[in-house]
Design a protein around this motif. Structure first.
Motif, PDB file in Angstrom:
ATOM      1  N   GLU A  50     -12.543  37.963  79.811  1.00  0.00           N
ATOM      2  CA  GLU A  50     -13.634  37.192  79.203  1.00  0.00           C
ATOM      3  C   GLU A  50     -13.145  36.416  77.983  1.00  0.00           C
ATOM      4  OE1 GLU A  50     -17.582  39.847  80.307  1.00  0.00           O
ATOM      5  OE2 GLU A  50     -16.354  40.439  78.575  1.00  0.00           O
ATOM      6  N   TYR A  58     -16.011  39.736  87.991  1.00  0.00           N
ATOM      7  CA  TYR A  58     -17.263  40.493  87.893  1.00  0.00           C
ATOM      8  C   TYR A  58     -17.618  41.152  89.227  1.00  0.00           C
ATOM      9  CZ  TYR A  58     -18.266  38.397  83.311  1.00  0.00           C
ATOM     10  OH  TYR A  58     -18.221  38.031  81.981  1.00  0.00           O
ATOM     11  N   MET A  64     -19.928  44.184  88.350  1.00  0.00           N
ATOM     12  CA  MET A  64     -20.671  43.806  87.138  1.00  0.00           C
ATOM     13  C   MET A  64     -21.652  42.698  87.517  1.00  0.00           C
ATOM     14  SD  MET A  64     -17.395  43.969  84.534  1.00  0.00           S
ATOM     15  CE  MET A  64     -18.282  44.157  83.009  1.00  0.00           C
ATOM     16  N   THR A 121     -24.897  42.097  86.814  1.00  0.00           N
ATOM     17  CA  THR A 121     -25.725  41.465  85.788  1.00  0.00           C
ATOM     18  C   THR A 121     -24.949  40.386  85.048  1.00  0.00           C
ATOM     19  OG1 THR A 121     -27.004  43.503  85.494  1.00  0.00           O
ATOM     20  CG2 THR A 121     -27.119  41.872  83.719  1.00  0.00           C
ATOM     21  N   LYS A 122     -23.712  40.698  84.674  1.00  0.00           N
ATOM     22  CA  LYS A 122     -22.883  39.697  83.995  1.00  0.00           C
ATOM     23  C   LYS A 122     -22.625  38.500  84.900  1.00  0.00           C
ATOM     24  CE  LYS A 122     -20.399  42.081  80.343  1.00  0.00           C
ATOM     25  NZ  LYS A 122     -19.092  42.188  79.659  1.00  0.00           N
ATOM     26  N   ASP A 180     -25.698  36.356  84.957  1.00  0.00           N
ATOM     27  CA  ASP A 180     -25.817  35.642  83.679  1.00  0.00           C
ATOM     28  C   ASP A 180     -24.893  34.430  83.644  1.00  0.00           C
ATOM     29  OD1 ASP A 180     -27.703  37.426  82.768  1.00  0.00           O
ATOM     30  OD2 ASP A 180     -26.276  38.639  81.594  1.00  0.00           O
TER      31      ASP A 180
END
Length: 607
Positions: free
Chosen positions: A434, A458, A463, A465-466, A469
């Protein structure tokens, strides 16, 4: 249909004395995967393909050749096709899909953009290759007004855009046209590029050269069909080099994995007064590597017969095929032969070797090779960094990845950031990935290309949710998206267990653009439906994949749906015959399981 195995009388009856020293080096099985070796799809000048001589291979041609054939037929249980690992499903609640809809709506008709034009992936097309041969300098970051006009009017046809542009007093030069075509290709906007080519020819705005005709063949093959590309080839003036045109068509046949059409093109070439070249042989090796491993022997025997000297790519293909079956001794033997022939393995070939050493668990050997690949002054040899980063990540060497990234981070380049994100992701260092991403965004801006790489990280780490987003952030930034981003988004949904959303997204994305999804994108959805035993949706996805030319892989996954649903697949053998697919061992076992007319061994006794 002419093939390399059935072309004329046997070699032994024609009095050929075939040497097999090169052939025996390559006895192996082979399998293709998405990341396997490929040859540049550029259109270049030079010798091409077949002379009028015909060839036929027989198992009795030589003892060594027999061993080669036996090695292929007695393959291990490894699957013959390029199946990707699927993502496991999660019980994650579904979020609102509006972000995806907005993202698609804002990017209709556009492809993944490249934020830094100086650092984008080098395109492989005939325009670039001809420029290289002429020794013309790289243009670097140069504005192209015509391309910008096309890009800023996605809803208009090329005819209208160019007519309006000319009406404003702009001059349409060959330089402007070539640059616009180059940029359209870089962004995989092949439909727009084809429209521009057709407009130019219909309006006689520029004199069409050989490379322009070759470009048209390439674009037609990519956006319409190989058959239509071949039909257009027949209309090209006789003064143009048939060599260049057929090379373009053959490249697309191989690129689309269409064995039948590639062999038909080979058949037509045999009547032309063109020599057999290593270029043509390499193309056929790549094709058969994916589809029919036994025919690799035929190509190698042809090369021996015609005294065609193998190129660096030829050896790389053979090294890669050996490595995929953990035949490390055989792989090293080919490297020795390569050096004996005066060809030193370049860093890309060394990278293939290192990857297979790592896969075989030979860490010490891989590390020694990587240190050799670093050269004498790694800090100054910047071009080596992005090759070494993923290999050290595969080895699990956090310290080495960090050492090389420190060289990059003072003034990072676009592609270096991309491989660094992937490398940190492989090492389970998501925070570091990131950080590189944010550094990249500050310097080059947020784009679909860099976002896709982080989305994959991700997805691999569940991951979700990330990932969602980031998708929302892409939509708010107006990112243009294309097949690579679709692939990342689909796999994110698949990872979340939301296969229906993945399916819906991909369908809408394909409908709203002129681009085809990546094969593995469809495959990941098909695998999930098959795991659930959802025959109906599996068949729907399978039908949408038919444009990619049927592969055994597709049928294997489809039959898993029938097996998991515990229902017979009537007519499946006829479908395989229609698609000219010979069942491999895995597929043959599946066919037995889904045979609706198979009798239970005890049924005869009971009756």
């Amino acid at each position: 249909m002419w093939t390399l195995r059935r072309v004329s009388v046997p070699l032994r009856t024609r009095g050929y004395n075939v040497r097999t020293s090169f052939v025996k080096l390559a006895r192996t099985n082979c399998v293709e995967e998405e990341s396997g070796i490929t040859e540049s799809h550029g259109i270049t000048y030079g010798g091409l393909l077949l002379s009028n001589k015909r060839f036929h291979s027989e198992q009795g041609a030589s003892p060594d050749f027999n061993v080669w054939r036996r090695g292929l037929s007695s393959s291990s249980t490894k699957e013959d096709d390029d199946l990707e690992d699927g993502f496991s499903e999660l019980d994650t609640p579904a979020d609102d899909e509006n972000e995806i809809g907005n993202l698609l709506a804002s990017a209709a008709g556009q492809s993944d953009d490249d934020s830094d034009e100086e650092n984008v992936e080098e395109p492989h097309n005939e325009v670039d290759e001809v420029v290289k041969e002429k020794g013309e300098p790289h243009r670097g970051r140069v504005e192209c007004e015509l391309f910008n006009e096309i890009l800023n009017a996605p809803g208009l046809s090329i005819d209208v855009v160019v007519d309006n542009w000319l009406a404003e007093g702009n001059e349409l030069t060959r330089d402007e046209v070539s640059h616009a075509m180059l940029l359209l290709r870089r962004r995989k906007m092949f439909g727009k590029a084809l429209q521009l080519s057709e407009w130019l020819e219909s309006k006689n705005q520029v004199e069409f050269l050989e490379r322009d005709y070759a470009s048209r063949i390439d674009l037609i093959a990519k956006t319409r069909s190989l058959t239509k590309a071949e039909a257009y080839l027949e209309t090209i003036p006789e003064s143009c080099s048939r060599e260049m045109m057929y090379r373009t068509l053959l490249l697309n046949c191989v690129g689309q994995n269409n064995v039948k059409k590639a062999e038909e093109v080979f058949s037509k070439l045999k009547n032309l007064d063109l020599p057999v070249t290593v270029f043509a042989c390499n193309q056929m090796l790549l094709l058969y590597k994916r589809n029919d491993q036994k025919k690799i022997a035929d190509v190698l025997l042809l090369m021996e017969t015609e005294n065609i000297k193998p190129s660096s790519l030829t050896y790389s293909i053979l090294i890669d095929t050996k490595g995929r079956y953990r035949d490390i001794d055989g792989m090293d033997l080919i490297v020795d032969r390569m050096k004996t022939d005066g060809i030193e393995p370049d860093i890309k070939t060394q990278a293939v070797l290192a990857r297979h050493y790592i896969s075989a668990g030979l860490q010490d050997k891989a590390e020694a090779l990587l240190k050799e690949m670093e050269g004498e002054n790694l800090k100054q040899d910047r071009w080596r960094w992005q090759i070494l980063l993923p290999l050290y990540a595969n080895l699990g060497k956090v310290d080495e990845v960090e050492r090389i990234w420190k060289f990059c981070e003072t003034k990072p380049r676009y592609d270096e950031c991309l491989v660094a994100i992937e490398a940190w992701g492989k090492l389970n260092k998501v925070d570091e990935a990131e950080n590189v991403f944010e550094t990249m965004v500050k310097k080059f801006k947020l784009s679909s290309r860099n976002s896709s790489v982080l989305l994959k990280v991700y997805a691999n780490h569940k991951m979700i949710t990330k990932g969602k987003d980031l998708i929302k952030r892409m939509g708010e930034s107006g990112c243009r998206i294309g097949p690579p981003t679709w692939n990342a988004i689909v796999k994110l949904y698949v990872q979340a267990g939301e296969v229906a959303k993945a399916d819906s997204f991909l369908k809408r994305a394909a409908q709203q653009s002129q681009m085809k999804p990546i094969f593995s994108t469809y495959l990941s959805i098909l695998e999930q439906y098959a795991k659930k035993g959802d025959v109906h949706n599996s068949e729907k996805i399978f039908y949408r994949m038919k444009d990619y030319h049927s592969r055994a892989t597709m049928y294997q996954v489809l039959l898993n749906a029938y097996i998991n649903a515990k229902v017979p697949a009537y007519g499946i053998r006829d479908r395989l015959r229609a698609d000219n697919i010979k069942p491999n061992k895995t597929l043959a076992n599946q066919l037995i399981q889904v045979d609706g007319f198979r009798k239970n061994p005890l049924s005869g006794l009971v009756d």
